[in-house]
Enzyme design. Structure first.
Site, mmCIF file in Angstrom:
data_model
loop_
_atom_site.group_PDB
_atom_site.id
_atom_site.type_symbol
_atom_site.label_atom_id
_atom_site.label_comp_id
_atom_site.label_asym_id
_atom_site.label_seq_id
_atom_site.Cartn_x
_atom_site.Cartn_y
_atom_site.Cartn_z
ATOM 1 C CG ASP A 41 -1.896 -1.129 1.204
ATOM 2 O OD1 ASP A 41 -2.743 -1.197 2.099
ATOM 3 O OD2 ASP A 41 -1.822 -1.963 0.275
ATOM 4 C CD GLU A 43 6.759 1.701 -4.459
ATOM 5 O OE1 GLU A 43 7.230 1.913 -3.316
ATOM 6 O OE2 GLU A 43 7.315 2.070 -5.503
ATOM 7 C CE1 TYR A 44 -3.579 3.924 -4.928
ATOM 8 C CE2 TYR A 44 -3.003 2.433 -6.727
ATOM 9 C CZ TYR A 44 -3.821 3.411 -6.187
ATOM 10 O OH TYR A 44 -4.874 3.875 -6.921
ATOM 11 C CB SER A 90 -12.550 9.033 0.408
ATOM 12 O OG SER A 90 -11.205 8.747 0.598
ATOM 13 C CB ILE A 91 -11.203 9.212 5.626
ATOM 14 C CG1 ILE A 91 -11.078 9.989 6.921
ATOM 15 C CG2 ILE A 91 -10.174 8.143 5.550
ATOM 16 C CD1 ILE A 91 -11.429 9.140 8.129
ATOM 17 C CE LYS A 129 -7.256 4.951 7.043
ATOM 18 N NZ LYS A 129 -7.176 3.706 6.283
ATOM 19 N NE ARG A 150 -15.075 4.522 -0.211
ATOM 20 C CZ ARG A 150 -13.788 4.706 -0.333
ATOM 21 N NH1 ARG A 150 -12.948 3.787 0.104
ATOM 22 N NH2 ARG A 150 -13.329 5.794 -0.876
ATOM 23 C CD GLU A 186 -12.001 -0.925 7.116
ATOM 24 O OE1 GLU A 186 -12.921 -0.080 6.928
ATOM 25 O OE2 GLU A 186 -10.922 -0.905 6.510
HETATM 26 S S1 IVH Z 1 -14.639 6.702 8.671
HETATM 27 C C1 IVH Z 1 -16.405 9.810 6.709
HETATM 28 N N1 IVH Z 1 -13.439 5.291 10.508
HETATM 29 O O1 IVH Z 1 -10.451 3.915 6.033
HETATM 30 C C2 IVH Z 1 -15.335 8.905 6.930
HETATM 31 N N2 IVH Z 1 -12.962 4.805 8.231
HETATM 32 O O2 IVH Z 1 -10.238 6.051 3.404
HETATM 33 C C3 IVH Z 1 -15.665 7.543 6.453
HETATM 34 N N3 IVH Z 1 -11.372 2.952 7.926
HETATM 35 O O3 IVH Z 1 -12.775 3.558 3.499
HETATM 36 C C4 IVH Z 1 -14.746 6.537 6.959
HETATM 37 N N4 IVH Z 1 -11.092 2.524 10.067
HETATM 38 O O4 IVH Z 1 -12.349 1.585 4.982
HETATM 39 C C5 IVH Z 1 -13.579 5.506 9.184
HETATM 40 N N5 IVH Z 1 -12.469 4.105 12.255
HETATM 41 C C6 IVH Z 1 -12.629 4.324 10.943
HETATM 42 C C7 IVH Z 1 -11.954 3.555 9.973
HETATM 43 C C8 IVH Z 1 -12.137 3.829 8.618
HETATM 44 C C9 IVH Z 1 -10.760 2.161 8.841
HETATM 45 C C10 IVH Z 1 -11.180 2.849 6.492
HETATM 46 C C11 IVH Z 1 -12.433 2.778 5.685
HETATM 47 C C12 IVH Z 1 -12.356 3.927 4.746
HETATM 48 C C13 IVH Z 1 -10.899 4.262 4.762
HETATM 49 C C14 IVH Z 1 -10.645 5.723 4.627
#
Ligand code: IVH
Length: 693
Positions: A41, A43-44, A90-91, A129, A150, A186
């Site tokens: 990841d 590297e990506y 996304s975040i 996360k 997703r 998740e």
């Molecule tokens: S919140 C509005 N909370 O991280 C925010 N994401 O790119 C929506 N992820 O696609 C995501 N742990 O797969 C959120 N505690 C957490 C998370 C989490 C892992 C992942 C999720 C998301 C990516 C963010």
């Protein structure tokens, strides 16, 4: 960079952007669609950030199909596409892994909310996360009706059949839940489940199963499981789930819940039966976010699953609404990363290292790479089978992993990047790389071992320490620092060299006072008068511990008879099985080892020898004793000798199998344990009576 670059892109910049787009498309496809990533990841992410930076500097290079413009993968034909009623966001990722990452987020939030320095701190929820796949679970009237991936955030895939197999996903909720409830979270695979799965995969592959493969990491395995067409297969790949958010929910005016904060919402999810990570914490202000990041970072490796960072979210839902979004990312949340535990690097060489007991370990010498918080230049390949299974070759690009304080290891090879087609398949040398003695792999064992024993330089330091220890010939004052000095200075190459060290040689060592040198000389002199079992144990023959050394000495009476005994004769010794017998034979078949023994005798080491024992009466054969506390007359070692001579075993800890605990003054926890287990406790006098019986 010249100023003109800021306004116009040259040909090579445009070409670079195009190349990056191509690569990112390719890897996104491998990752999202095929569940078979070729690169880690990080590297990506690196390529992605390079393209983002180029596009920011040269907006004219931005194309509508740039991977930076859409998140995630496309939908496979075979799984049914579903449109999310509320998009899956996304975040924003903070890649600054230092505490400053949290501070920057807090400042952005405060600025966006128009808060002054004197205004009170913002309340956040800090979460883990999870390194898995985002999932949306839709419940209608409390029943799971849809589980969707997703996808690109707008359209995902229906994987309900597979998610139903996940034990931590509730299929039915309590009565009082809103009529429509979409839970976001998740799906992931625990490390122990991942290890067990790969173990099963290896067994299948070994048994000739077609189309099976092992998985690179738990995330990759989880992705494969989630998108199975056959939920039977998914069920065999145990997944888990954590909830962290909501999608569509019945609005308050139609009887839905009204939450004031993100934290309250998580607590309701918990009450409704969804797993919410116990680490989830309410934090006030940036400092508490920093503390959370550090606290979780310290325990990251002890978690039963992988995380790649933590997530901070503004707690108040009203403030979340006020903050809103930039492109498809909420301004009220951020992912704060940890240093990656996996990185790409190249293999410069494959060395073979010799361990303490002669174990040969193949080690990949790597181009230095920063991973798991340190610069790594070596990674273990464990043993020949592992090195071959992974097919690591010199020149290869590999994924290295370093988690916690664990020794870095090579996870896998990017075979597609191998251009030196003539790089040889690794094979273990048949000779010890340090001393040239035969390296052998015994049946049923994974490791090759150097048979050089005391002659082998790599084993020398440990061998000397073993020989000099109290339970062997005992050379008082010869500790690891001194042995290190002596071996490094080339003064001691073999055990006999110890006895050739004079006062002068010792006294000239750094930090060695004359008095200490004298003491060592005296200790060496004293050690010459020893016993056969101590000497034999001190030689460090594999599988020959103190007890076996005593058994051998008692059985054969003299050293020469032991050195010349056939495997069959050795097998006749009390408690000696094929493994020990073979090990003794192998040791004395090495001319070096015989030479060492001869030289030690020539140096004056001596012990009493006797006749081969008629088996002495063994009144305590089959009984196990544990000794604890201080006895009035006998030392612990002497008691142990007497008990063993009478056929008893002396163990170091109490269990249900213990027959007697002999307790002296100040007996501690062993006595308590004996009492708890109902084991017979006796004193020294009773022990002596048993010995006479
Ligand atoms: S919140 C509005 N909370 O991280 C925010 N994401 O790119 C929506 N992820 O696609 C995501 N742990 O797969 C959120 N505690 C957490 C998370 C989490 C892992 C992942 C999720 C998301 C990516 C963010």
């Amino acid at each position: 960079m010249s100023t003109s670059d800021l306004f116009s892109s040259d040909v090579s910049t445009a070409a670079r952007a195009a190349a990056l787009r191509e690569q990112l498309h390719h890897h996104a496809d491998r990752y999202h669609t095929l569940d078979d990533p070729e690169i880690p990841d990080v590297e990506y992410d690196r390529l992605f950030r390079e393209l983002q930076a180029l596009e920011a500097q040269h907006p004219e290079l931005l194309t509508p199909d740039s991977p930076t413009q859409r998140v995630g993968g496309r939908v496979l034909d075979e799984l049914v596409a579903v449109r999310h009623r509320v998009p899956m966001l996304s975040i924003n990722t903070e890649t600054d892994t230092e505490p400053s990452g949290a501070l920057k987020f807090d400042s952005r939030v405060r600025r966006a909310l128009g808060l002054k320095e004197t205004d009170p701190p913002v309340a956040y929820v800090a979460e883990l996360k999870f390194d898995g796949l985002a999932m949306s679970l839709r419940y209608e009237q409390g029943v799971l009706v849809l589980a969707a991936t997703r996808g690109d955030g707008e359209v995902g895939e229906d994987v309900t059949h597979n998610l139903r197999t996940v034990k931590s996903v509730p299929l039915r909720l309590p009565q009082d839940v809103p009529p429509v409830l979409e839970v976001r979270g998740e799906v992931y695979m625990r490390r122990d489940d991942f290890d067990a799965l790969n173990e099963r995969q290896r067994t299948r592959i070994a048994a000739g199963a077609k189309g099976e493969k092992t998985f690179v990491n738990p995330r990759n395995a989880a992705a494969g499981a989630v998108r199975q067409h056959d939920s039977g297969i998914a069920a065999q790949r145990p997944l888990s789930f954590f909830a962290y958010g909501l999608g569509e929910v019945t609005p308050p005016d139609q009887g839905g819940p009204e939450f004031g904060t993100h934290f309250d919402m998580l607590m309701s999810l918990k009450v409704w039966g969804f797993p919410v990570a116990e680490q989830t914490t309410l934090c006030t202000g940036a400092e508490e976010l920093v503390a959370f990041h550090q606290r979780i970072g310290a325990v990251r490796d002890q978690l039963p699953y992988d995380i790649d960072g933590v997530v901070y979210k503004v707690n108040s839902l009203a403030l979340q609404q006020q903050l809103g979004f930039v492109s498809r990312e909420p301004r009220w949340a951020v992912a704060h990363k940890y240093p990656a535990q996996e990185q790409l690097t190249t293999v410069l060489a494959i060395d073979v290292q010799v361990g303490r007991t002669g174990k040969l370990t193949p080690v990949a010498k790597l181009a230095p790479v920063f991973v798991g918080g340190v610069t790594v230049t070596n990674a273990t390949l464990h043993n020949e089978d592992e090195a071959r299974r992974k097919d690591v070759r010199v020149g290869d690009t590999v994924i290295v992993r370093r988690a916690g304080d664990v020794i870095p290891e090579v996870v896998s090879v990017l075979v597609d990047r191998r251009n030196s087609a003539d790089a040889a398949v690794f094979s273990m040398p048949r000779q010890c790389p340090v001393c040239g003695s035969a390296a052998v792999r015994e049946e049923g064992e994974a490791d090759y071992r150097c048979t050089g024993g005391l002659f082998c330089g790599a084993q020398r330091k440990q061998a000397i320490l073993h020989f000099a220890q109290r339970r062997a010939v005992e050379v008082e004052g010869l500790g690891d620092k001194l042995v290190e000095q002596l071996v490094d200075a080339g003064l001691v190459k073999t055990l006999p060299d110890l006895y050739r060290l004079g006062f002068a040689a010792l006294a000239q060592l750094e930090r060695m006072a004359d008095k200490s040198a004298q003491n060592i000389v005296a200790a060496l002199e004293k050690s010459k008068q020893t016993t056969l079992p101590r000497f034999l144990f001190g030689l460090g023959i594999r599988h020959v511990g103190e007890t076996t050394a005593k058994d051998l000495a008692r059985h054969f009476g003299g050293l020469d008879r032991i050195m010349d005994a056939s495997t069959e004769q050795l097998l006749a010794v009390n408690d000696v099985g094929p493994v020990v017998a073979q090990s003794v034979r192998t040791f004395f078949d090495q001319p070096h080892n015989r030479e060492v023994v001869e030289q030690l005798r020539a140096c004056g080491l001596r012990w009493e020898e006797g006749e081969p024992a008629e088996r002495a009466p063994q009144p305590l054969a089959g009984k196990t004793f544990v000794l604890t506390g201080t006895f009035p007359n006998l030392s612990r070692d002497a008691s142990k000798d007497l008990l063993e001579a009478a056929g008893a075993k002396v163990a170091s800890s109490v269990s249900k199998k213990t027959d007697y605990v002999v307790a002296g003054a100040e007996a501690g926890s062993k006595l308590e344990k004996a009492q708890a287990l109902g084991v017979t406790v006796i004193d020294e006098a009773t022990m002596l009576a048993l010995l006479r019986s």
